[in-house]
Scaffold this motif. Structure first.
Motif, PDB file in Angstrom:
ATOM      1  N   GLN A 139       1.085  -1.034   0.002  1.00  0.00           N
ATOM      2  CA  GLN A 139      -0.070  -0.093  -0.023  1.00  0.00           C
ATOM      3  C   GLN A 139       0.906   1.027  -0.011  1.00  0.00           C
ATOM      4  OE1 GLN A 139      -3.196   0.965  -0.341  1.00  0.00           O
ATOM      5  NE2 GLN A 139      -2.645   2.841  -0.039  1.00  0.00           N
ATOM      6  N   PRO A 142       0.296   7.341   0.964  1.00  0.00           N
ATOM      7  CA  PRO A 142       0.701   8.581   0.114  1.00  0.00           C
ATOM      8  C   PRO A 142       2.127   8.224  -0.282  1.00  0.00           C
ATOM      9  CG  PRO A 142       0.448   8.899   2.295  1.00  0.00           C
ATOM     10  CD  PRO A 142       0.014   7.716   2.148  1.00  0.00           C
ATOM     11  N   PHE A 271      -7.815  -0.605   3.503  1.00  0.00           N
ATOM     12  CA  PHE A 271      -8.782   0.543   2.707  1.00  0.00           C
ATOM     13  C   PHE A 271      -9.931  -0.457   2.115  1.00  0.00           C
ATOM     14  CE2 PHE A 271      -6.681   3.777   4.147  1.00  0.00           C
ATOM     15  CZ  PHE A 271      -5.321   3.857   3.729  1.00  0.00           C
ATOM     16  N   PHE A 318      -5.224  16.803  -2.110  1.00  0.00           N
ATOM     17  CA  PHE A 318      -5.930  15.436  -2.216  1.00  0.00           C
ATOM     18  C   PHE A 318      -7.180  15.576  -2.551  1.00  0.00           C
ATOM     19  CE2 PHE A 318      -7.073  11.429   0.389  1.00  0.00           C
ATOM     20  CZ  PHE A 318      -6.409  10.607  -0.535  1.00  0.00           C
ATOM     21  N   GLU A 322      -9.917  13.032  -4.592  1.00  0.00           N
ATOM     22  CA  GLU A 322     -10.807  12.126  -3.674  1.00  0.00           C
ATOM     23  C   GLU A 322     -12.241  12.904  -4.036  1.00  0.00           C
ATOM     24  OE1 GLU A 322      -8.369   9.234  -2.825  1.00  0.00           O
ATOM     25  OE2 GLU A 322     -10.622   9.396  -3.219  1.00  0.00           O
ATOM     26  N   VAL A 371      -5.072  21.878   2.181  1.00  0.00           N
ATOM     27  CA  VAL A 371      -4.320  21.747   3.637  1.00  0.00           C
ATOM     28  C   VAL A 371      -2.840  22.033   3.523  1.00  0.00           C
ATOM     29  CG1 VAL A 371      -6.057  20.028   4.359  1.00  0.00           C
ATOM     30  CG2 VAL A 371      -4.054  19.145   3.190  1.00  0.00           C
ATOM     31  N   ASP A 379      -0.527  10.456   6.487  1.00  0.00           N
ATOM     32  CA  ASP A 379      -1.338   9.398   6.940  1.00  0.00           C
ATOM     33  C   ASP A 379      -2.156   9.920   8.264  1.00  0.00           C
ATOM     34  OD1 ASP A 379       0.820   6.525   6.267  1.00  0.00           O
ATOM     35  OD2 ASP A 379      -0.934   7.067   5.450  1.00  0.00           O
ATOM     36  N   PHE A 382      -5.387  12.108   6.990  1.00  0.00           N
ATOM     37  CA  PHE A 382      -6.471  11.371   6.192  1.00  0.00           C
ATOM     38  C   PHE A 382      -7.946  11.468   6.702  1.00  0.00           C
ATOM     39  CE2 PHE A 382      -8.073   8.788   2.872  1.00  0.00           C
ATOM     40  CZ  PHE A 382      -9.015   7.820   3.482  1.00  0.00           C
ATOM     41  N   PRO A 386     -11.670  15.447   2.537  1.00  0.00           N
ATOM     42  CA  PRO A 386     -11.479  15.822   0.907  1.00  0.00           C
ATOM     43  C   PRO A 386     -12.540  14.930   0.037  1.00  0.00           C
ATOM     44  CG  PRO A 386      -9.625  14.335   1.873  1.00  0.00           C
ATOM     45  CD  PRO A 386     -10.518  14.979   3.023  1.00  0.00           C
ATOM     46  N   TYR A 387     -12.839  14.014   0.238  1.00  0.00           N
ATOM     47  CA  TYR A 387     -13.898  13.313  -0.674  1.00  0.00           C
ATOM     48  C   TYR A 387     -15.124  13.870  -0.537  1.00  0.00           C
ATOM     49  CZ  TYR A 387     -10.953   8.961   0.404  1.00  0.00           C
ATOM     50  OH  TYR A 387      -9.761   8.097   0.220  1.00  0.00           O
ATOM     51  N   ARG A 566      -9.858  -2.979   7.833  1.00  0.00           N
ATOM     52  CA  ARG A 566     -10.251  -2.114   7.142  1.00  0.00           C
ATOM     53  C   ARG A 566     -10.321  -0.691   8.063  1.00  0.00           C
ATOM     54  NH1 ARG A 566     -15.310  -1.313   3.077  1.00  0.00           N
ATOM     55  NH2 ARG A 566     -14.946   0.648   2.379  1.00  0.00           N
ATOM     56  N   LYS A 568     -11.445   2.288   7.914  1.00  0.00           N
ATOM     57  CA  LYS A 568     -12.626   2.909   8.120  1.00  0.00           C
ATOM     58  C   LYS A 568     -13.588   2.348   9.088  1.00  0.00           C
ATOM     59  CE  LYS A 568     -16.772   3.541   5.439  1.00  0.00           C
ATOM     60  NZ  LYS A 568     -17.473   3.455   3.827  1.00  0.00           N
ATOM     61  N   VAL A 601      -0.045   1.764   8.473  1.00  0.00           N
ATOM     62  CA  VAL A 601      -1.049   2.864   8.624  1.00  0.00           C
ATOM     63  C   VAL A 601      -2.320   2.807   9.753  1.00  0.00           C
ATOM     64  CG1 VAL A 601      -2.387   2.081   6.658  1.00  0.00           C
ATOM     65  CG2 VAL A 601      -2.300   4.664   7.524  1.00  0.00           C
TER      66      VAL A 601
HETATM   67  C1  LIG Z   1      -5.833  15.872   3.309  1.00  0.00           C
HETATM   68  C2  LIG Z   1      -5.308  14.289   3.057  1.00  0.00           C
HETATM   69  C3  LIG Z   1      -3.816  14.618   2.673  1.00  0.00           C
HETATM   70  C4  LIG Z   1      -3.209  13.249   2.610  1.00  0.00           C
HETATM   71  C5  LIG Z   1      -3.825  11.903   2.747  1.00  0.00           C
HETATM   72  C6  LIG Z   1      -3.440  11.021   1.704  1.00  0.00           C
HETATM   73  C7  LIG Z   1      -3.406   9.678   1.944  1.00  0.00           C
HETATM   74  C8  LIG Z   1      -3.711   9.019   3.277  1.00  0.00           C
HETATM   75  C9  LIG Z   1      -3.220   7.598   3.269  1.00  0.00           C
HETATM   76  O1  LIG Z   1      -3.592   7.000   4.704  1.00  0.00           O
HETATM   77  C10 LIG Z   1      -3.651   6.724   2.153  1.00  0.00           C
HETATM   78  C11 LIG Z   1      -5.093   6.655   2.063  1.00  0.00           C
HETATM   79  C12 LIG Z   1      -5.635   5.744   1.150  1.00  0.00           C
HETATM   80  C13 LIG Z   1      -6.871   5.645   0.747  1.00  0.00           C
HETATM   81  C14 LIG Z   1      -7.379   4.732  -0.071  1.00  0.00           C
HETATM   82  C15 LIG Z   1      -8.438   4.463  -0.547  1.00  0.00           C
HETATM   83  C16 LIG Z   1      -9.726   5.134   0.255  1.00  0.00           C
HETATM   84  O2  LIG Z   1     -10.478   5.934  -0.885  1.00  0.00           O
HETATM   85  C17 LIG Z   1     -10.719   4.213   0.930  1.00  0.00           C
HETATM   86  C18 LIG Z   1     -11.740   5.182   1.968  1.00  0.00           C
HETATM   87  C19 LIG Z   1     -11.902   4.305   3.059  1.00  0.00           C
HETATM   88  C20 LIG Z   1     -12.375   3.018   2.820  1.00  0.00           C
HETATM   89  O3  LIG Z   1     -13.525   2.758   2.052  1.00  0.00           O
HETATM   90  O4  LIG Z   1     -12.044   1.980   3.449  1.00  0.00           O
END
Ligand SMILES: CC/C=C\C/C=C\C[C@@H](O)/C=C/C=C/C=C\[C@@H](O)CCCC(=O)O
Ligand code: ZN
Length: 618
Positions: A139, A142, A271, A318, A322, A371, A379, A382, A386-387, A566, A568, A601
């Motif tokens: 994974q 980021p 994730f 980000f 997203e 941001v 990490d 997150f 942003p979504y 997961r 979330k 993470v």
């Molecule tokens: C403002 C945030 C800036 C940077 C954060 C970027 C990445 C964070 C890192 O922890 C990776 C995230 C990856 C996410 C991948 C998939 C998501 O879309 C899943 C969302 C939650 C889920 O459904 O499990």
């Protein structure tokens, strides 16, 4: 003195692409399941952009660099240093270059990874569905690619890659690329797999998985991969994938990645999905058996344009990944399941945003769309902001600027203009303003409020509530019911609801906790809430029980939060249990007993949660 921004364009990368930029990685690695490391070399093709450049600076994290040579000159090793990290998310690999005679460089870096690589999770057979073979998957988003490959680990740099990966012969290797030739049996019981990614991508989209894997064809350009034990379930669950793909192309334009395969990972994948090009990684928690959770697939497909074709300059933007992807995911679902469904999903997303803003704090700068990540581990940044705030902004813009047809034409022009590039919010804003030049309404946009103000959006679009109404009516009846009066609830109440409406019903109740345990007991007796296999429903129901201090479901909540990884689901369940004085110690013990099976993470974030909830629970 604050922590410095590490490089000109990206606070999270030491690399110097403004001087020398890497355009291609030729990766040669051997996978060692005994020592849990990758070893081999990478040949970086780089171009000198500044005549005065004397160093190539790369990102590295826990890599053991052995030898670096230039332009296939195997005798002259280059000097290099690995600096102690200014922060905890990586080190600076500085390579001293001789006087440069050409603008193109080939740097061969021999190295091996460390068992502590933050990008990789090594599973023992017991952690897999089959229980017979070990498994490893990555994974990188980021900024963890640097713990697999020394690279310019910033989304502001996009490059192609090819890879040759050798593994013990019983294993299959998959990567975020197309297979470039048949696997080859090598000496000493090894097999080599060969890949090519010809579309330039940021380093965070490099991905690899190695295990006992097989596939089923689910469309003209799609296979689903998994361990043999779950392949039939996966084949059924994701049978509609090509419909999503075709719908996405109708909205966004041509799909440039050739294939769209999916890999269903072991339960510890942190994730819902990860948009690795050519090979979306998917959590097995989507295997509901009724295709009710496949909107995540629409999300990952949408990333083929937003994030993967048009990338971001750094993770401070980000939301361009997203927010756009969530917006297009819901457009895809709107075309497949009706516009009312699109609006219904947006209403559900708003509740997730409200939860995030409540958890982070309405003034938390991380709830802004753009941001500042100077000195901040991405990490730690997150959240759903942003979504969902990004989606809400784009939905508002679509309604303001003439509706879906016009806005989709704008989207296609945006993808066409910025394909294969990395952009920031100003690039988006400038393109929108020039595309809609002459449109009076554009002057109404309060950019500062949308982009640079924390908390909930200052404008919420008017959504069609027809699919939400029955959920809201039933939830309000439960909340308003006085237990001294005879109730009118029955086991048929949820029978007409689709799974997403049952999810909305429990999401509405979750906003009203604590709910008297006597009411929850009656709900359980009438609706068998504990029997739901749909994890979006199960997750919210367990949170309602914990937040209402119902002791009996705590054990199944801890089982739910440790049988899969997961983030979330796992973080909020543990956070609720850390915050409840009576269950705090038991939850910390359970976390400590299971963290060796969790991805970096998740452990990183749960450790933060234990610290941050200490005050609340006392
Ligand atoms: C403002 C945030 C800036 C940077 C954060 C970027 C990445 C964070 C890192 O922890 C990776 C995230 C990856 C996410 C991948 C998939 C998501 O879309 C899943 C969302 C939650 C889920 O459904 O499990
Ligand atoms: Zn996404």
């Amino acid at each position: 003195m604050g922590i410095p921004r590490l490089s000109l364009n990206d606070p999270g990368s030491y690399s110097n692409p403004d001087e020398i930029i890497v355009s291609h990685m030729d990766i040669h690695l051997d996978v060692d399941f005994v020592h849990k490391i990758f070893s081999g070399y990478v040949i970086l093709t780089a171009y000198v952009k500044s005549k005065t450049a004397q160093q190539l600076v790369l990102d590295s994290r826990s890599l053991h660099i052995k030898r670096i040579t230039l332009n296939q000159n195997e005798t002259d090793e280059l000097l290099f240093t690995v600096d102690e990290p200014v922060h905890t998310f990586g080190s600076k690999l500085t390579i001293q270059l001789p006087k440069l005679t050409s603008e193109k460089l080939l740097l061969k870096i021999e190295y091996q990874t460390d068992v502590s690589s933050t990008a990789l999770q090594w599973l023992v057979p017991e952690q897999t569905a089959g229980g017979k073979y070990p498994y490893v998957f990555s994974q990188c988003q980021p900024d963890h690619c640097r713990s697999i490959i020394p690279c310019q680990d910033t989304p502001g740099v996009k490059g192609t890659y090819n890879a040759t990966i050798t593994v013990p012969e019983d294993f299959t290797v998959l990567m975020s690329a197309v297979s470039s030739r048949e696997p080859k049996v090598e000496k000493q019981g090894k097999k080599s797999f060969h890949f090519n990614q010809s579309v330039p991508i940021p380093a965070y989209l490099v991905a690899i998985a190695v295990g006992n894997l097989e596939s089923r064809k689910i469309g003209p350009r799609s296979k689903v991969w998994s361990e043999p034990e779950i392949i039939t379930k996966a084949e059924y669950e994701f049978a509609e994938t090509d419909l999503f793909l075709k719908t996405a192309e109708d909205i966004c334009g041509p799909y440039v990645w050739k294939i769209y395969d999916m890999l269903v990972l072991p339960p510890s994948f942190p994730f819902g999905g990860m948009e690795n090009p050519c090979l979306t990684f998917i959590t097995p928690t989507l295997l509901a058996g009724d295709r009710s959770l496949v909107s995540v697939v629409a999300h990952e497909i949408a990333h083929s344009w937003t994030g993967n074709l048009v990338s971001i300059k750094n993770f401070e933007h980000f939301w361009l990944n997203e927010g756009f992807t969530t917006f297009i995911e819901r457009k895809i679902n709107g075309r497949v399941k009706g516009e009312a469904y699109r609006h219904f999903s947006a209403i559900g997303g708003l509740k997730d945003l409200q939860q995030s803003v409540e958890t982070l704090g309405k003034d938390n700068p991380l709830t802004k769309l753009v941001v500042d990540l100077t000195g901040v581990d991405p990490d730690d940044a997150f959240s759903t902001a942003p979504y969902e705030k990004g989606h809400t902004f784009l939905f508002y813009l679509e309604q303001l600027l003439g509706g879906a047809e016009k806005f989709e034409q704008f989207l296609r022009s945006y993808f066409n203009k910025f394909k294969n590039q990395s952009v920031d919010t100003d690039d988006f804003k400038t393109h929108l303003q020039s595309y809609f030049v002459g449109e009076e309404k554009i002057k109404e946009i309060d950019w500062n409020a949308w982009l640079h103000t924390p908390g909930m959006p200052h404008i919420i679009p008017k959504y069609d509530t027809s699919l939400q109404e029955p959920c809201k009516l039933l939830a309000n009846r439960w909340i308003d019911w006085k237990e001294s009066e005879t109730h009118t609830f029955g086991s048929e109440d949820l029978k007409s609801f689709m799974p997403e409406q049952v999810e909305e019903f429990v999401a509405l109740l979750l906003q009203k906790t604590p709910i008297p345990v006597s009411k929850l007991l009656l709900m359980e007796n009438l609706y068998q809430m504990n029997s739901y296999k749909n994890n979006e429903i199960r997750f919210r129901w367990l949170r309602i029980c914990i937040q209402s201090h119902w002791r009996e479901p705590v054990e199944s909540a801890l089982k739910f939060a440790t049988e899969q990884g997961r983030m979330k689901y796992v973080r909020p369940i543990f956070r609720d249990l850390f915050s409840w004085k009576e269950t705090r110690e038991e939850a910390i013990e359970k976390f400590n007993a299971n963290k060796s099976k969790m991805m970096h993470v998740l452990v990183h974030n749960l450790n933060n949660d234990i610290k941050n909830t200490a005050e609340k629970s006392t």
